[in-house]
Scaffold this motif. Structure first.
Motif, short mmCIF file in Angstrom:
data_model
loop_
_atom_site.label_atom_id
_atom_site.label_comp_id
_atom_site.label_asym_id
_atom_site.label_seq_id
_atom_site.Cartn_x
_atom_site.Cartn_y
_atom_site.Cartn_z
N ALA A 194 0.84 -1.19 0.00
CA ALA A 194 0.00 0.00 0.00
C ALA A 194 0.88 1.25 0.00
CB ALA A 194 -0.92 0.01 1.21
N LYS A 195 2.00 1.17 0.67
CA LYS A 195 2.95 2.29 0.70
C LYS A 195 3.80 2.34 -0.56
CE LYS A 195 3.51 1.44 5.68
NZ LYS A 195 4.43 0.91 6.70
N ASN A 196 4.02 1.17 -1.18
CA ASN A 196 4.87 1.05 -2.36
C ASN A 196 4.14 0.20 -3.41
OD1 ASN A 196 7.67 2.05 -1.14
ND2 ASN A 196 6.74 0.65 0.34
N PRO A 197 3.17 0.79 -4.12
CA PRO A 197 2.31 0.01 -5.02
C PRO A 197 3.05 -0.76 -6.10
CG PRO A 197 1.42 2.21 -4.65
CD PRO A 197 2.79 2.21 -4.06
N ASN A 198 4.24 -0.30 -6.48
CA ASN A 198 5.00 -0.98 -7.53
C ASN A 198 6.08 -1.90 -6.96
OD1 ASN A 198 3.59 0.31 -9.67
ND2 ASN A 198 4.82 2.16 -9.32
N GLY A 199 5.98 -2.19 -5.66
CA GLY A 199 6.98 -3.03 -5.03
C GLY A 199 6.95 -4.45 -5.54
N TYR A 200 8.08 -5.13 -5.44
CA TYR A 200 8.21 -6.51 -5.93
C TYR A 200 7.63 -7.49 -4.92
CZ TYR A 200 10.41 -11.09 -6.48
OH TYR A 200 10.62 -12.43 -6.57
N CYS A 201 6.96 -8.51 -5.42
CA CYS A 201 6.56 -9.63 -4.59
C CYS A 201 6.44 -10.85 -5.49
CB CYS A 201 5.24 -9.36 -3.88
SG CYS A 201 4.90 -10.59 -2.61
N GLY A 202 7.24 -11.88 -5.21
CA GLY A 202 7.36 -12.99 -6.14
C GLY A 202 6.44 -14.16 -5.88
N ILE A 203 5.23 -13.93 -5.42
CA ILE A 203 4.31 -15.05 -5.21
C ILE A 203 3.35 -15.16 -6.39
CG2 ILE A 203 4.40 -15.03 -2.69
CD1 ILE A 203 1.77 -13.50 -2.68
N GLY A 204 2.87 -16.37 -6.59
CA GLY A 204 1.91 -16.60 -7.66
C GLY A 204 1.23 -17.93 -7.46
N GLY A 205 -0.03 -18.01 -7.84
CA GLY A 205 -0.78 -19.24 -7.67
C GLY A 205 -0.53 -20.25 -8.77
N THR A 206 -1.16 -21.42 -8.62
CA THR A 206 -1.02 -22.49 -9.60
C THR A 206 -2.03 -22.38 -10.72
OG1 THR A 206 -2.54 -23.91 -8.38
CG2 THR A 206 -0.19 -24.06 -7.80
N GLY A 207 -3.07 -21.58 -10.52
CA GLY A 207 -4.16 -21.53 -11.47
C GLY A 207 -5.20 -22.61 -11.26
N VAL A 208 -4.99 -23.44 -10.23
CA VAL A 208 -5.93 -24.52 -9.90
C VAL A 208 -6.88 -24.04 -8.81
CG1 VAL A 208 -6.16 -26.89 -9.05
CG2 VAL A 208 -4.22 -26.25 -10.51
#
Length: 220
Positions: A194-208
């Motif tokens: 929220a403080k850094n909207p363009n910040g990196y975060c490397g999580i992602g789902g499986t699509g399942v």
């Protein structure tokens, strides 16, 4: 580099963990978005859930967006070091996971819905990593506060494991244990995206899709 990544992905032994400190690490006084006090106190009628899904910046954002979630906070749990710093956790020598503590209203959102967000929001088959983030602090974990939560978590893991298997994924590596001590992360980590909207975060789902998550909670 490979050796260091491998070491960070191995759980440290309790006797080898960093000692930590008696005093809590300073954190934010209030939630950046809601302005509510950032505290471990739980309002009457609310319940607590705790999850580890990889980088806690993105995980917290998933949960603060949900109707019925009263408060979110990021911190460290599941290890051995008392009141660790972020730098210490990143060494892999504390045993802690990056976690999000969620205070929610079970009359508005069910624990099963939180579990659905948990399962679909990351890849729970990756062991001590999530995407390019490698280390014990990025492991998948559900930390339960009641027996009903523990049962719901186990049931949901079984249901999702079947769906993942059909989609060609490996076994789930998520740990499901009673909630350990929670240590607040530093001020700048709280509501980071929220403080850094363009910040990196490397999580992602499986699509399942996970076949749970409707109605009022039965757990809790």
């Amino acid at each position: 580099m490979f050796f260091m990544s491998r070491k960070k992905a191995e759980m440290v032994r309790a006797e080898d963990a960093l000692p930590g400190r008696a005093a809590a690490i300073p954190t934010a006084d209030t939630h950046f978005l809601s302005g509510r006090p950032l505290t471990l106190s739980v309002p009457e009628g609310m319940e607590v859930a705790m999850f580890g899904m990889g980088c806690f910046w993105g995980v917290e954002r998933m949960f603060w967006k949900l109707e019925g979630v009263w408060l979110t906070m990021v911190g460290y749990a599941g290890g051995f070091t008392q009141n660790p710093t972020y730098q210490e956790v990143c060494t892999g020598q504390t045993g802690h996971n990056e976690v999000v503590r969620v205070v929610y209203d079970p009359k508005v959102i069910s624990y099963e819905t939180l579990l659905q967000v948990f399962w679909e929001g990351h890849d729970p088959t990756q062991g001590m990593r999530q995407g390019n983030d490698v280390g014990t602090q990025y492991r998948s974990g559900i930390y339960t506060t009641t027996e009903a939560q523990a049962q719901a978590a186990q049931d949901s893991r079984a249901a999702y494991a079947d769906q993942l298997r059909k989609a060609g994924f490996g076994a789930i590596t998520t740990e499901i244990v009673p909630a350990p001590s929670f240590y607040f992360a530093e001020d700048y980590h709280q509501q980071y995206l929220a403080k850094n909207p363009n910040g990196y975060c490397g999580i992602g789902g499986t699509g399942v899709s996970c076949p749970i998550g409707t109605g009022i909670a039965q757990a809790g």
